[in-house]
Design an enzyme around this catalytic site. Structure first.
Site, mmCIF file in Angstrom:
data_model
loop_
_atom_site.group_PDB
_atom_site.id
_atom_site.type_symbol
_atom_site.label_atom_id
_atom_site.label_comp_id
_atom_site.label_asym_id
_atom_site.label_seq_id
_atom_site.Cartn_x
_atom_site.Cartn_y
_atom_site.Cartn_z
ATOM 1 N N MET A 125 0.792 -1.093 -0.159
ATOM 2 C CA MET A 125 0.058 -0.025 -0.042
ATOM 3 C C MET A 125 0.851 1.196 -0.058
ATOM 4 O O MET A 125 0.750 2.162 -0.795
ATOM 5 C CB MET A 125 -1.032 0.004 1.336
ATOM 6 C CG MET A 125 -1.871 -1.092 1.550
ATOM 7 S SD MET A 125 -2.738 -1.004 2.683
ATOM 8 C CE MET A 125 -1.965 -1.921 4.207
ATOM 9 N N PRO A 128 6.606 5.977 -1.325
ATOM 10 C CA PRO A 128 7.583 6.999 -0.571
ATOM 11 C C PRO A 128 6.908 8.298 -0.055
ATOM 12 O O PRO A 128 7.035 9.002 1.014
ATOM 13 C CB PRO A 128 8.444 7.191 -1.642
ATOM 14 C CG PRO A 128 8.763 6.149 -2.674
ATOM 15 C CD PRO A 128 7.226 5.374 -2.474
ATOM 16 N N PHE A 156 8.549 0.281 2.633
ATOM 17 C CA PHE A 156 8.218 -0.446 3.823
ATOM 18 C C PHE A 156 7.515 -1.533 3.751
ATOM 19 O O PHE A 156 6.455 -1.755 4.421
ATOM 20 C CB PHE A 156 7.453 0.768 4.764
ATOM 21 C CG PHE A 156 8.042 2.018 4.760
ATOM 22 C CD1 PHE A 156 9.515 2.129 4.956
ATOM 23 C CD2 PHE A 156 7.239 3.085 5.204
ATOM 24 C CE1 PHE A 156 9.907 3.632 5.081
ATOM 25 C CE2 PHE A 156 7.761 4.438 5.489
ATOM 26 C CZ PHE A 156 9.059 4.529 5.334
ATOM 27 N N GLU A 244 -6.861 -6.723 10.407
ATOM 28 C CA GLU A 244 -5.300 -6.420 10.728
ATOM 29 C C GLU A 244 -5.026 -5.550 12.028
ATOM 30 O O GLU A 244 -3.919 -5.936 12.487
ATOM 31 C CB GLU A 244 -4.874 -5.383 9.526
ATOM 32 C CG GLU A 244 -3.590 -4.907 9.452
ATOM 33 C CD GLU A 244 -3.093 -4.192 8.350
ATOM 34 O OE1 GLU A 244 -3.521 -4.060 7.296
ATOM 35 O OE2 GLU A 244 -1.626 -3.729 8.299
ATOM 36 N N GLN A 338 14.163 0.905 32.309
ATOM 37 C CA GLN A 338 14.657 1.562 33.346
ATOM 38 C C GLN A 338 14.824 0.437 34.594
ATOM 39 O O GLN A 338 15.846 0.626 35.060
ATOM 40 C CB GLN A 338 13.695 2.566 33.913
ATOM 41 C CG GLN A 338 14.076 3.392 34.869
ATOM 42 C CD GLN A 338 15.068 4.357 34.371
ATOM 43 O OE1 GLN A 338 15.374 4.570 33.399
ATOM 44 N NE2 GLN A 338 15.717 4.797 35.613
ATOM 45 N N HIS A 340 15.591 -2.479 34.454
ATOM 46 C CA HIS A 340 17.022 -3.366 34.349
ATOM 47 C C HIS A 340 18.126 -2.670 34.432
ATOM 48 O O HIS A 340 19.272 -3.164 34.392
ATOM 49 C CB HIS A 340 16.863 -3.976 32.772
ATOM 50 C CG HIS A 340 16.275 -5.101 32.573
ATOM 51 N ND1 HIS A 340 15.024 -4.959 32.524
ATOM 52 C CD2 HIS A 340 16.536 -6.124 32.476
ATOM 53 C CE1 HIS A 340 14.406 -6.420 32.358
ATOM 54 N NE2 HIS A 340 15.422 -7.013 32.118
ATOM 55 N N THR A 367 -1.601 4.663 11.754
ATOM 56 C CA THR A 367 -0.845 5.042 12.904
ATOM 57 C C THR A 367 -2.064 5.310 14.038
ATOM 58 O O THR A 367 -3.203 5.480 13.728
ATOM 59 C CB THR A 367 -0.220 6.497 12.652
ATOM 60 O OG1 THR A 367 -1.382 7.557 12.190
ATOM 61 C CG2 THR A 367 0.765 6.467 11.352
ATOM 62 N N ASN A 368 -1.417 5.577 15.128
ATOM 63 C CA ASN A 368 -2.430 5.787 16.160
ATOM 64 C C ASN A 368 -3.148 7.140 16.131
ATOM 65 O O ASN A 368 -4.183 7.252 16.627
ATOM 66 C CB ASN A 368 -1.659 5.582 17.542
ATOM 67 C CG ASN A 368 -1.468 4.372 17.959
ATOM 68 O OD1 ASN A 368 -1.527 3.239 17.169
ATOM 69 N ND2 ASN A 368 -1.024 3.971 19.184
HETATM 70 C C1 LIG Z 1 8.450 -2.044 9.847
HETATM 71 C C2 LIG Z 1 7.123 -1.511 9.160
HETATM 72 C C3 LIG Z 1 6.539 -2.442 8.165
HETATM 73 C C4 LIG Z 1 5.285 -2.028 7.308
HETATM 74 N N1 LIG Z 1 4.863 -2.906 6.538
HETATM 75 C C5 LIG Z 1 4.041 -2.455 5.449
HETATM 76 C C6 LIG Z 1 3.421 -3.468 4.581
HETATM 77 O O1 LIG Z 1 3.753 -4.509 4.880
HETATM 78 N N2 LIG Z 1 2.508 -2.896 3.608
HETATM 79 C C7 LIG Z 1 2.336 -1.451 3.483
HETATM 80 O O2 LIG Z 1 1.625 -1.170 2.723
HETATM 81 N N3 LIG Z 1 2.876 -0.485 4.490
HETATM 82 C C8 LIG Z 1 3.708 -0.945 5.442
HETATM 83 N N4 LIG Z 1 4.377 -0.264 6.231
HETATM 84 C C9 LIG Z 1 4.002 1.151 6.194
HETATM 85 C C10 LIG Z 1 2.969 1.791 7.523
HETATM 86 O O3 LIG Z 1 1.710 1.170 7.186
HETATM 87 C C11 LIG Z 1 3.021 3.342 7.238
HETATM 88 O O4 LIG Z 1 4.503 3.550 7.640
HETATM 89 C C12 LIG Z 1 2.275 4.078 8.150
HETATM 90 O O5 LIG Z 1 0.814 3.872 7.585
HETATM 91 C C13 LIG Z 1 2.361 5.521 8.245
HETATM 92 O O6 LIG Z 1 2.408 6.248 6.838
HETATM 93 P P1 LIG Z 1 3.723 7.138 6.629
HETATM 94 O O7 LIG Z 1 4.995 6.385 7.182
HETATM 95 O O8 LIG Z 1 3.607 7.737 5.299
HETATM 96 O O9 LIG Z 1 3.386 8.343 7.727
HETATM 97 P P2 LIG Z 1 2.617 9.592 7.352
HETATM 98 O O10 LIG Z 1 1.539 8.995 6.903
HETATM 99 O O11 LIG Z 1 3.294 10.635 6.608
HETATM 100 O O12 LIG Z 1 2.361 10.063 8.630
HETATM 101 C C14 LIG Z 1 3.329 10.892 9.508
HETATM 102 C C15 LIG Z 1 3.036 11.420 10.823
HETATM 103 O O13 LIG Z 1 1.530 12.302 10.528
HETATM 104 C C16 LIG Z 1 0.485 11.693 10.967
HETATM 105 N N5 LIG Z 1 -0.845 12.029 10.403
HETATM 106 C C17 LIG Z 1 -0.888 11.599 9.172
HETATM 107 N N6 LIG Z 1 -2.151 11.923 8.901
HETATM 108 C C18 LIG Z 1 -2.764 12.265 9.974
HETATM 109 C C19 LIG Z 1 -4.212 13.044 10.247
HETATM 110 N N7 LIG Z 1 -5.109 12.860 9.235
HETATM 111 N N8 LIG Z 1 -4.304 13.433 11.469
HETATM 112 C C20 LIG Z 1 -3.263 13.215 12.372
HETATM 113 N N9 LIG Z 1 -2.039 13.105 12.334
HETATM 114 C C21 LIG Z 1 -1.741 12.417 10.902
HETATM 115 C C22 LIG Z 1 0.782 10.160 11.379
HETATM 116 O O14 LIG Z 1 -0.095 9.785 12.423
HETATM 117 C C23 LIG Z 1 2.368 10.189 11.698
HETATM 118 O O15 LIG Z 1 2.399 10.725 13.129
HETATM 119 C C24 LIG Z 1 5.188 -0.529 7.261
HETATM 120 C C25 LIG Z 1 5.977 0.165 7.972
HETATM 121 C C26 LIG Z 1 6.863 -0.242 9.022
HETATM 122 C C27 LIG Z 1 7.493 0.869 9.661
#
Ligand SMILES: Cc1cc2nc3c(=O)[nH]c(=O)nc-3n(C[C@H](O)[C@H](O)[C@H](O)COP(=O)(O)OP(=O)(O)OC[C@H]3O[C@@H](n4cnc5c(N)ncnc54)[C@H](O)[C@@H]3O)c2cc1C
Length: 382
Positions: A125, A128, A156, A244, A338, A340, A367-368
């Site tokens: 999904m 970059p 990712f 998921e 901490q 530990h 994300t949360n």
């Molecule tokens: C180890 C790992 C494994 C992964 N595996 C997969 C995979 O198998 N397939 C896949 O497709 N992806 C995968 N991901 C990607 C992951 O799902 C994304 O990193 C995640 O959805 C966040 O997207 P982003 O990194 O582009 O962050 P961004 O979307 O750029 O977010 C950056 C910050 O902005 C905040 N933000 C964004 N929008 C809002 C909003 N509307 N309101 C408030 N805050 C907001 C976010 O919460 C975050 O804190 C993986 C990531 C990691 C690190």
């Protein structure tokens, strides 16, 4: 507290898997963590032993069980810190798309291999330039005759190097309004011409997991590999995200429990000022508070597991569980480091890697912050 959601057959399955994991998985974890990925042979053994697609229909070689069998596998894998082998991603996150939305031909072609461990799955999904804002993906799939021509970049992507089949999120209609109606899902085999595996990414935690870049360069995907209908991709993704996110919460609470148990043992063994660290009231209060939160979290998750198995729509509650358990995991592992002392900062102590591994839990699978957006919307707040 004794958990009451599992039947006798579930517990037998747990015992069987424990025996399998002791022999086939635990001895390999250190090597996988060093190499940054698991190995295909172990996947095949897990498939042959009936541990892939535990909830998939028997007609494709699955065990036809309920989601609690999958939850057991997740729990056991999280307990032994076998993060490198992402059974849950394969069986519970990606396979359900094929089972639910795949045509009879697609199911026949791919599902038996997924269950035997010959076909490893991933889902692509994130790009970059976009993660949370999924409707904004730029990967393009253009229909020409019997094929889609796929171009774009993903990042990712779990199982990026080891995976054999990927569900790729792409735009089939870039002019759709709203944009999410232009999104479709394609099943892309990794040996298709134009499918390019990019860098395997170096990460802070979950170092055994294969997380990679992927690129599609005029990648010719048969039109028969469209999953569901054109333009329905976003809807399918939203429907499957409940499971998921529940998977993340299930694993998160087990990781909390494991870190806590190891820390209790450590503080009983380590002495300072003539007494075990565990004898200090600060230690006792910290551990008592964390143990309470883990029990609360487990009770919530067990209730969600029961509701999920019953087919209830619990997107709001699962989003609550995902953010809450993962924040707990980050806080709890920090407190355990901490307790530990300096040893908690040393990578030879599992608590150090637990702390690093926890960091991503609040980021992936939505994300949360996005969890709170969903919860707020479902509370009628906008
Ligand atoms: C180890 C790992 C494994 C992964 N595996 C997969 C995979 O198998 N397939 C896949 O497709 N992806 C995968 N991901 C990607 C992951 O799902 C994304 O990193 C995640 O959805 C966040 O997207 P982003 O990194 O582009 O962050 P961004 O979307 O750029 O977010 C950056 C910050 O902005 C905040 N933000 C964004 N929008 C809002 C909003 N509307 N309101 C408030 N805050 C907001 C976010 O919460 C975050 O804190 C993986 C990531 C990691 C690190």
């Amino acid at each position: 507290m004794r958990r009451r959601i599992f039947a006798e057959e579930h517990e037998q399955f747990r015992e069987q898997f424990r025996r399998f994991a002791q022999k086939e998985i635990e001895p390999k974890i250190a090597d996988w963590n060093a190499r940054g990925m698991s190995d295909k042979e172990t996947w095949r053994r897990a498939g042959a032993a009936g541990f892939l697609g535990a909830a998939a229909p028997a007609e494709y070689g699955g065990a036809g069980g309920d989601f609690l069998y999958d939850a057991i596998l997740m729990e056991e894998m999280a307990w032994i810190r076998a993060h490198a082998m992402m059974i849950s991603l394969h069986s519970d996150i990606v396979l359900p798309y094929i089972l639910t939305y795949g045509s009879a031909e697609q199911r026949q072609k791919y599902v038996p291999g997924c269950i035997s461990g010959d076909i490893l799955l991933g889902i692509a999904m994130t790009e970059p330039s976009t993660g949370s804002d999924l409707a904004n993906v730029q990967t393009r799939a253009v229909r020409t005759g019997d094929h889609y021509v796929l171009n774009g970049s993903k990042t990712f992507i779990s199982n990026g190097q080891i995976g054999d089949l990927f569900i790729v999120v792409a735009k089939t209609d870039p002019n759709a309004d709203p944009p999410h109606r232009g999104i479709s899902l394609l099943l892309v085999e990794a040996d298709t011409a134009g499918f390019v595996r990019g860098r395997k990414l170096d990460k802070l935690g979950l170092r055994g997991q294969d997380t990679s870049e992927l690129a599609f360069e005029d990648c010719l995907v048969p039109a028969a590999n469209l999953l569901g209908q054109e333009g329905q991709g976003f809807k399918m993704l939203m429907e499957k995200l409940q499971q998921e996110r529940l998977c993340i919460a299930v694993q998160s609470i087990v990781s909390c429990r494991r870190a806590l148990e190891d820390t209790i043992t450590y503080t009983q063994q380590r002495h300072a000022f003539g007494q075990p660290i565990a004898a200090f009231q600060n230690t006792q209060f910290k551990l008592a508070e964390l143990a309470t939160e883990v029990e609360l979290g487990q009770a919530f998750i067990d209730a969600l597991l029961v509701a999920h198995v019953a087919g209830e729509e619990i997107v709001k509650e699962v989003s609550m569980a995902k953010w809450w358990t993962t924040e707990l995991q980050k806080r709890l592992t920090g407190e355990c480091v901490q307790l530990h002392g300096g040893y908690g900062f040393m990578l030879e102590y599992p608590i150090a890697t637990d702390y690093a591994d926890a960091a991503v839990q609040s980021i992936y699978a939505g994300t949360n912050e996005i969890m709170k957006v969903i919860i707020a919307r479902r509370m009628g707040l906008g």
